[in-house]
Design an enzyme around this catalytic site. Structure first.
Site, short mmCIF file in Angstrom:
data_model
loop_
_atom_site.label_atom_id
_atom_site.label_comp_id
_atom_site.label_asym_id
_atom_site.label_seq_id
_atom_site.Cartn_x
_atom_site.Cartn_y
_atom_site.Cartn_z
N ARG A 8 1.41 -0.93 0.13
CA ARG A 8 0.05 -0.06 0.31
C ARG A 8 1.02 1.18 0.32
NH1 ARG A 8 -2.96 -3.29 -1.29
NH2 ARG A 8 -5.20 -3.92 -0.91
N GLN A 30 -5.92 6.65 -4.38
CA GLN A 30 -5.95 6.01 -5.91
C GLN A 30 -7.92 6.51 -6.59
OE1 GLN A 30 -3.23 2.32 -5.01
NE2 GLN A 30 -5.06 1.94 -5.71
N HIS A 76 -2.23 0.49 -10.27
CA HIS A 76 -2.35 -0.79 -9.08
C HIS A 76 -3.03 -2.15 -10.00
CE1 HIS A 76 -3.81 -2.22 -5.30
NE2 HIS A 76 -3.20 -2.63 -5.83
#
Length: 385
Positions: A291, A320, A339
């Site tokens: 993370r 994000q 991601h």
């Protein structure tokens, strides 16, 4: 069954007095009746790519492949990418939804305020692994169940971590950019390209992903270290050839390469600040697919700029999607991506099936597989405590 235990827990909470233990938290009853439920899913939009692969399930357009199944049973299924702010599509549905399905790849931040607003909410499902975009304490206090598809993308992420290690060690990206730009300068690449063999690699966290990474690194003849709250059993540790480091501060300066594999919790948020980074070996390489918020954003920028961190790669950011002015986009010596590590097509098939299985169990009032629970009966899973 899960529903009966939830109701029993609620009764205990109402009838007990002066008890502040997790078992006294009021648990919202998960109705096992066949009545219609409102289910909302928040995923990224795939646009023209949605139709290019029949197994591209983790996007808005294909909605985990469960729309027909849900609607055939009389349930309402709403899917959206619009998740942020008071005027978002998600916000419009918070007050009356029963189930919210989210994903780490396009996270809907489920705050305490949203949980308080969601009077009918019973179940929070993560399509994938990692539920830190949910305020887990608020979910536990509200008696909600939070679950994710444990194991669904561990291979995907571990493989991606190994790829990033090699990209950094071999100084791959400058060579790629030379080709794109019409250049040819071997020296500009070779002066900082190394073999992986013989390097010391340490993983901060050795759960499912961390262990798989260590197993995949063994053929490279590295010196493998790991720090975790739980030591591996001796046989597995011997098979992998990894050494347990109880003291993180003692492990980190030994490492040529550090891989972050620990969950984001209150304890790990901002763990790698400027003081922690200063303890690392000069020229260290860091891979972080865990993370983004585990790192102090500016401290990473400063260390990459100074060369203390010789290379930083990962696919996780905070927030994000990463804004266009996020400094990690522009810092030197980085190999960042959106991601993507845990949302391969293979992973999507696995976590879509896992979500469908848990929804089916929820409708029937059955337990989920134990390892999937992140919050249950007011208690957080051990990795988030």
């Amino acid at each position: 069954m899960a529903m009966k235990r939830a109701a029993a827990s609620a009764v205990r909470a109402i009838t007990s007095s002066g008890n502040s233990s997790p078992s006294s938290v009021l648990v919202r009853h998960l109705h096992a009746s066949p009545g219609s439920k409102k289910i909302v899913g928040v995923f990224y939009k795939a646009n023209e790519y949605a139709s290019m692969n029949p197994n591209f399930l983790g996007c808005v357009e294909n909605a985990l492949g469960i729309r027909e199944w849900l609607e055939s049973q009389g349930h309402q299924y709403i899917v959206t990418p619009d998740k942020d702010g008071p005027d978002s599509e998600l916000e419009k549905h918070m007050s009356d939804l029963h189930v919210l399905i989210t994903t780490p790849f396009h996270p809907a931040y489920v705050t305490a305020e949203r949980i308080k607003k969601a009077k009918n909410l019973q179940l929070l499902l993560t399509a994938g692994i990692g539920s830190d975009h949910i305020d887990l304490k608020a979910a536990a206090d509200a008696g909600l169940t939070v679950a994710e598809v444990t194991g669904s993308n561990v291979v995907s992420v571990a493989e991606d971590e190994l790829m990033r290690i090699l990209i950094l060690v071999r100084n791959f990206l400058p060579g790629y950019h030379q080709v794109i730009n019409g250049d040819w300068n071997v020296a500009a690449i070779a002066h900082r390209a190394y073999d992986l063999e013989g390097k010391t690699v340490g993983t901060v966290g050795a759960g499912r992903i961390g262990r798989l990474l260590l197993q995949r690194l063994k053929p490279f003849n590295c010196n493998l270290l790991y720090h975790d709250r739980i030591k591996m059993d001796h046989e597995l540790e011997s098979q992998i050839g990894a050494k347990f480091e109880e003291d993180l501060d003692a492990m980190l300066p030994k490492c040529d390469i550090i891989v972050i594999n620990t969950p984001l919790t209150e304890k790990t948020k901002g763990m790698f600040d400027k003081n922690m980074i200063a303890k690392l070996k000069k020229g260290v390489l860091i891979v972080n697919n865990a993370r983004g918020a585990i790192m102090d954003t500016q401290a990473v920028v400063d260390a990459c700029s100074s060369g203390h961190i010789a290379g930083y790669s990962g696919d996780v950011w905070y927030p994000q999607p990463a804004p266009k002015d996020h400094p990690w986009r522009y810092m030197p010596n980085q190999a960042m991506t959106p991601h993507i590590s845990g949302t391969t097509i293979d992973a999507q098939v696995r976590y879509a099936a896992g979500v469908k299985d848990m929804l089916d169990r929820y409708f029937k009032g059955e337990d989920f597989p134990t390892q999937h629970y992140i919050v249950k009966d007011g208690e957080l899973a051990s990795q988030y405590r």
